[in-house]
Design a protein around this motif. Structure first.
Motif, PDB file in Angstrom:
ATOM      1  N   ARG A  98       3.941  -7.686 -14.093  1.00  0.00           N
ATOM      2  CA  ARG A  98       3.370  -6.376 -13.757  1.00  0.00           C
ATOM      3  C   ARG A  98       4.072  -5.812 -12.531  1.00  0.00           C
ATOM      4  N   ARG A  99       4.415  -4.537 -12.597  1.00  0.00           N
ATOM      5  CA  ARG A  99       5.126  -3.909 -11.490  1.00  0.00           C
ATOM      6  C   ARG A  99       4.154  -3.577 -10.363  1.00  0.00           C
ATOM      7  N   ARG A 101       2.652  -1.852  -7.177  1.00  0.00           N
ATOM      8  CA  ARG A 101       2.689  -0.509  -6.603  1.00  0.00           C
ATOM      9  C   ARG A 101       3.134  -0.607  -5.144  1.00  0.00           C
ATOM     10  N   THR A 102       4.220   0.100  -4.836  1.00  0.00           N
ATOM     11  CA  THR A 102       4.940  -0.105  -3.572  1.00  0.00           C
ATOM     12  C   THR A 102       5.223   1.225  -2.888  1.00  0.00           C
ATOM     13  N   GLN A 120      14.969  -0.923  -8.886  1.00  0.00           N
ATOM     14  CA  GLN A 120      13.756  -0.639  -9.651  1.00  0.00           C
ATOM     15  C   GLN A 120      14.100   0.014 -10.985  1.00  0.00           C
ATOM     16  N   VAL A 127       8.722  -3.630  -9.195  1.00  0.00           N
ATOM     17  CA  VAL A 127       7.895  -2.780  -8.345  1.00  0.00           C
ATOM     18  C   VAL A 127       7.860  -1.381  -8.935  1.00  0.00           C
ATOM     19  N   ASP A 128       6.805  -0.668  -8.612  1.00  0.00           N
ATOM     20  CA  ASP A 128       6.667   0.737  -8.969  1.00  0.00           C
ATOM     21  C   ASP A 128       6.588   1.499  -7.650  1.00  0.00           C
ATOM     22  N   VAL A 130       5.905   4.243  -5.518  1.00  0.00           N
ATOM     23  CA  VAL A 130       5.071   5.423  -5.749  1.00  0.00           C
ATOM     24  C   VAL A 130       5.253   6.477  -4.674  1.00  0.00           C
ATOM     25  N   LEU A 174      -2.967   6.040  -3.190  1.00  0.00           N
ATOM     26  CA  LEU A 174      -1.989   5.668  -4.209  1.00  0.00           C
ATOM     27  C   LEU A 174      -2.147   4.233  -4.699  1.00  0.00           C
ATOM     28  N   ASP A 175      -3.215   3.550  -4.260  1.00  0.00           N
ATOM     29  CA  ASP A 175      -3.454   2.148  -4.660  1.00  0.00           C
ATOM     30  C   ASP A 175      -2.231   1.279  -4.352  1.00  0.00           C
ATOM     31  N   VAL A 176      -1.686   1.443  -3.160  1.00  0.00           N
ATOM     32  CA  VAL A 176      -0.480   0.717  -2.766  1.00  0.00           C
ATOM     33  C   VAL A 176      -0.814  -0.740  -2.488  1.00  0.00           C
ATOM     34  N   GLU A 177      -0.014  -1.637  -3.069  1.00  0.00           N
ATOM     35  CA  GLU A 177      -0.185  -3.069  -2.874  1.00  0.00           C
ATOM     36  C   GLU A 177       0.814  -3.650  -1.876  1.00  0.00           C
TER      37      GLU A 177
END
Length: 296
Positions: A98-99, A101-102, A120, A127-128, A130, A174-177
């Motif tokens: 799963r990518r 969220r970055t 990417q 990673v995605d 965002v 943005l739900d950044v991880e």
């Protein structure tokens, strides 16, 4: 137990077995591997990759497992909760591949940003990206070329608190991880470092712990080094002292000028940062105090 400060979004397939990655740490004791393998087998799991390490210094055990399992996610998580309680275990479960969220932060140097965006898009970096956030506007066109939203957040002594509040707002919105400091030339506050602990990776243009702070290539040149390097590490409140994830080097000699070291060092920085980001996104990096365990 899962870490409450981290996003837990997954993209679970609706049909057939799901390929999971499970990473965990707990006090070392006999029977951990057997217990984990038995739990996964009892839930229709077929282990496809497994690595483990017991650290005699900290007394902790670390494990990363990839497994294809037929059990529903909720069932698997409930079983891991029970196992975690038995072994005082911290664990994380995610869909393999799963990518993540970055959000990437930059100032004016473009090489690391270009590299991450290219990897990417073309090399399967999981990673995605965002958003790109910068305290300057110099790299807005780079983000635009790749179709990534760009946010200009200027930082001064008087606006630092507001700027960090805006950054945290973007992280939440943005739900950044993961936050990547790709040559972002600002020091994050202690409060921000604590809030995003274990979720911010920095690339330092030096082979830490040598030549911390500003102008490390000039410091290295002044000392006549024969190797220059770069260090990717997690960010903490202690400047350039966070747990190291990856390092890389290039050999140099007395004929090289400072600008030569800078040019050579940029490629080293790209390589080290990309590997650190990949390993973090693949849940291959586990924290062990001020050190890391990296399952490559």
């Amino acid at each position: 137990m899962t870490a409450p400060s981290e996003p837990t979004a997954t993209a679970t397939p609706t049909h057939g077995p799901t390929h999971w990655v499970l990473s965990l740490s707990c006090p070392d004791r006999p029977g951990i591997v057997a217990a984990v393998a038995g739990l996964l087998a009892s839930h229709g799991g077929n282990i496809t990759e497994s690595q483990q390490f017991g650290d005699p210094l900290s007394g902790l055990f670390f494990m990363r497992v990839q497994v294809e399992a037929t059990a529903p996610e909720a069932t698997l998580r409930a079983a891991l909760d029970a196992l975690g309680a038995e072994f005082s275990m911290t664990w994380r479960l995610d869909v393999a591949g799963r990518r993540m969220r970055t959000l990437v932060m930059v100032s004016t140097a473009a090489h690391c940003l270009h590299d991450l965006l290219f990897r990417q898009q073309s090399e399967g970096l999981p990673v995605d990206i965002v958003a790109v956030v910068s305290n300057h506007t110099a790299l807005e066109d780079v983000a635009g070329f790749y179709g990534i939203p760009f946010h200009h957040v200027p930082v001064t002594r008087d606006t630092k608190t507001d700027a960090e509040a805006r950054l945290l707002g973007l992280v939440e919105e943005l739900d950044v991880e993961l936050v990547v400091l790709a040559r972002y030339m600002q020091i994050l506050s202690d409060d921000l470092c604590r809030t995003l602990s274990g979720r911010v990776i920095n690339i330092h243009h030096s082979f830490l712990p040598s030549f911390k702070g500003a102008r490390p290539y000039a410091q290295a040149h002044d000392r006549g080094v024969k190797l220059i390097g770069a260090t990717a590490h997690y960010v903490t409140g202690d400047l350039d002292e966070g747990p190291i994830i990856e390092q890389d080097v290039e050999r140099v000699d007395h004929s090289k000028k400072v600008e030569d070291l800078v040019a050579l060092g940029q490629d080293v920085e790209r390589r080290a940062l990309a590997r650190a980001v990949r390993w973090h996104a693949e849940h291959r990096v586990l924290l062990d105090g001020h050190r890391t365990i990296v399952f490559r």
